[in-house]
Motif scaffolding. Structure first.
Motif, PDB file in Angstrom:
ATOM      1  N   MET A   1       8.940   7.228  -3.777  1.00 21.38           N
ATOM      2  CA  MET A   1       9.807   7.192  -2.580  1.00 21.38           C
ATOM      3  C   MET A   1      11.214   6.719  -2.978  1.00 21.38           C
ATOM      4  O   MET A   1      11.344   5.713  -3.673  1.00 21.38           O
ATOM      5  CB  MET A   1       9.186   6.213  -1.568  1.00 21.38           C
ATOM      6  N   PRO A   2      12.265   7.471  -2.563  1.00 22.15           N
ATOM      7  CA  PRO A   2      13.612   7.036  -2.918  1.00 22.15           C
ATOM      8  C   PRO A   2      13.902   5.641  -2.339  1.00 22.15           C
ATOM      9  O   PRO A   2      13.362   5.281  -1.297  1.00 22.15           O
ATOM     10  CB  PRO A   2      14.513   8.082  -2.235  1.00 22.15           C
ATOM     11  N   ASP A   3      14.766   4.887  -3.046  1.00 16.40           N
ATOM     12  CA  ASP A   3      15.067   3.502  -2.644  1.00 16.40           C
ATOM     13  C   ASP A   3      15.554   3.388  -1.204  1.00 16.40           C
ATOM     14  O   ASP A   3      15.148   2.500  -0.474  1.00 16.40           O
ATOM     15  CB  ASP A   3      16.137   2.916  -3.563  1.00 16.40           C
ATOM     16  N   HIS A   4      16.468   4.357  -0.807  1.00 16.00           N
ATOM     17  CA  HIS A   4      17.041   4.197   0.523  1.00 16.00           C
ATOM     18  C   HIS A   4      16.001   4.392   1.616  1.00 16.00           C
ATOM     19  O   HIS A   4      16.048   3.757   2.654  1.00 16.00           O
ATOM     20  CB  HIS A   4      18.252   5.127   0.720  1.00 16.00           C
ATOM     21  N   GLU A   5      15.000   5.281   1.321  1.00 14.19           N
ATOM     22  CA  GLU A   5      13.933   5.481   2.314  1.00 14.19           C
ATOM     23  C   GLU A   5      13.091   4.230   2.442  1.00 14.19           C
ATOM     24  O   GLU A   5      12.677   3.831   3.521  1.00 14.19           O
ATOM     25  CB  GLU A   5      13.011   6.627   1.893  1.00 14.19           C
ATOM     26  N   GLN A   6      12.822   3.598   1.276  1.00 14.72           N
ATOM     27  CA  GLN A   6      12.028   2.388   1.316  1.00 14.72           C
ATOM     28  C   GLN A   6      12.800   1.266   2.027  1.00 14.72           C
ATOM     29  O   GLN A   6      12.220   0.519   2.819  1.00 14.72           O
ATOM     30  CB  GLN A   6      11.659   1.943  -0.086  1.00 14.72           C
ATOM     31  N   ASP A   7      14.102   1.176   1.764  1.00 15.23           N
ATOM     32  CA  ASP A   7      14.914   0.157   2.444  1.00 15.23           C
ATOM     33  C   ASP A   7      14.889   0.363   3.947  1.00 15.23           C
ATOM     34  O   ASP A   7      14.776  -0.585   4.711  1.00 15.23           O
ATOM     35  CB  ASP A   7      16.361   0.199   1.949  1.00 15.23           C
ATOM     36  N   GLN A   8      14.980   1.631   4.351  1.00 14.22           N
ATOM     37  CA  GLN A   8      14.956   1.920   5.788  1.00 14.22           C
ATOM     38  C   GLN A   8      13.603   1.529   6.388  1.00 14.22           C
ATOM     39  O   GLN A   8      13.532   0.920   7.454  1.00 14.22           O
ATOM     40  CB  GLN A   8      15.212   3.407   6.013  1.00 14.22           C
TER      41      GLN A   8
ATOM     42  N   LEU B   1       4.907   1.710   4.135  1.00 10.44           N
ATOM     43  CA  LEU B   1       5.697   1.271   2.983  1.00 10.44           C
ATOM     44  C   LEU B   1       4.888   1.540   1.729  1.00 10.44           C
ATOM     45  O   LEU B   1       3.797   1.001   1.555  1.00 10.44           O
ATOM     46  CB  LEU B   1       6.027  -0.221   3.109  1.00 10.44           C
ATOM     47  N   ARG B   2       5.435   2.405   0.873  1.00  6.88           N
ATOM     48  CA  ARG B   2       4.717   2.840  -0.315  1.00  6.88           C
ATOM     49  C   ARG B   2       5.018   1.915  -1.479  1.00  6.88           C
ATOM     50  O   ARG B   2       6.164   1.826  -1.907  1.00  6.88           O
ATOM     51  CB  ARG B   2       5.210   4.234  -0.713  1.00  6.88           C
ATOM     52  N   GLY B   3       3.995   1.287  -2.037  1.00  3.38           N
ATOM     53  CA  GLY B   3       4.212   0.482  -3.231  1.00  3.38           C
ATOM     54  C   GLY B   3       3.213  -0.654  -3.292  1.00  3.38           C
ATOM     55  O   GLY B   3       2.412  -0.841  -2.373  1.00  3.38           O
TER      56      GLY B   3
END
Ligand code: OAD
Ligand code: ZN
Length: 263
Positions: free
Chosen positions: A1-8, A246-248
């Protein structure tokens, strides 16, 4: 997942939690994976190397209690050497904070409790003590009477004659965990569902959401009009119903999630 998507996603999840009066947390084996406790399913999963139905059942214990105890003694040895990871501590801090939070866990490893006591320091740890719906691997109970006691020591398993026995009635003691085909403790289960029903958010971390009835705990929150936030590196049957996924690994995601919330 791109960082900005995860931040959102993190921001959305924080917003849900920030406005929640009551929160229910459901955890599974994945939250202890980064502590070195094997999960059940997946590539490295415990059920890959062992046939669960041959070991984690009341029938197996009746047939061959020595082998079942040998397996539990091995698992207990592995878990005894494990310590909580940042995910456990983040949940403990969240539960010790201002919000009303109930941690419901399927894990039998006791790591939420260790984290709760450490995070509480000289304060009362009880708001962060989990409801253990599948029991505890560090407790034993009698196979015949109501005797039940914490038990962390090694168990001798050389022969059936040396297996631990009940001091009250002399029957065999067994691990106080829920086995396949057994019912969960109805009071514990009712408390779990009650906390889920009353919660504005159910935060679900590290569970494959496959084993009932625990997998239905987040559904009770949804039915009550609340939201679900899922933390897991992989998709689960719950993902499509979650408001935020939230992926991770939970050891990384949960501290980031909680850090933005606490004063
Ligand atoms: P599972 O082993 O079924 O699932 C573990 C989940 O954790 C999977 O969804 C993984 O993607 C996820 N996971 C792996 N690493 C992770 C990490 N670092 N951070 C977050 N998540 C991660 O475990 P449970 O769902 O707990 O019951 O299994 C439920 C029940 O099945 C267990 O309580 C046990 C078993 O039969 C009994 O023994 C009664
Ligand atoms: Zn007894």
């Amino acid at each position: 997942m791109p960082d900005h998507e995860q931040d959102q996603g993190l921001q959305e999840a924080r917003a849900l939690l920030a406005s929640a009066r009551k929160v229910c947390v459901l955890t599974g084996a994945g939250v202890s994976a980064e502590s070195g406790v094997p999960t059940f399913r997946g590539e490295e999963g415990l059920w890959k190397s062992f046939r669960a139905e041959e070991l984690a059942t009341p029938h197996a214990f009746r047939r061959d209690p020595r082998t079942v105890w040998e397996w539990y003694d091995w698992r207990r040895g592995r878990i005894r050497g494990c310590v909580p990871n940042p995910g456990h501590y983040a949940l403990a801090r969240l539960a010790l904070g201002a919000r009303s939070v109930r941690i419901v866990t399927q894990n039998v490893d006791g790591l939420h409790e260790v984290a709760a006591r450490e995070a509480a320091g000289s304060r009362d740890p009880s708001p962060a003590l989990p409801l253990e719906v599948h029991g505890s691997i560090f407790r034993v109970r009698c196979t015949s009477c109501t005797y039940r006691i914490p038990h962390r020591d090694r168990v001798r398993t050389e022969s059936e004659a040396v297996l631990p026995r009940c001091p009250v009635c002399g029957s065999l003691l067994r691990p106080d965990v829920v086995w396949f085909g057994e019912a969960l403790d109805s009071r514990v289960l009712e408390e779990a569902f009650e906390s889920a029903r009353g919660a504005s958010v159910c935060l679900v971390a590290g569970t494959s959401a496959l084993v009932q009835p625990a997998a239905s705990v987040p559904l009770a929150t949804l039915e009550g009009g609340g939201s679900v936030v899922e933390v897991n590196p992989a998709d689960t049957p719950l993902t499509s119903m979650a408001d935020v996924a939230l992926r991770g690994p939970s050891g990384e995601i949960l501290p980031r999630l909680v850090e933005g919330l606490l004063p």
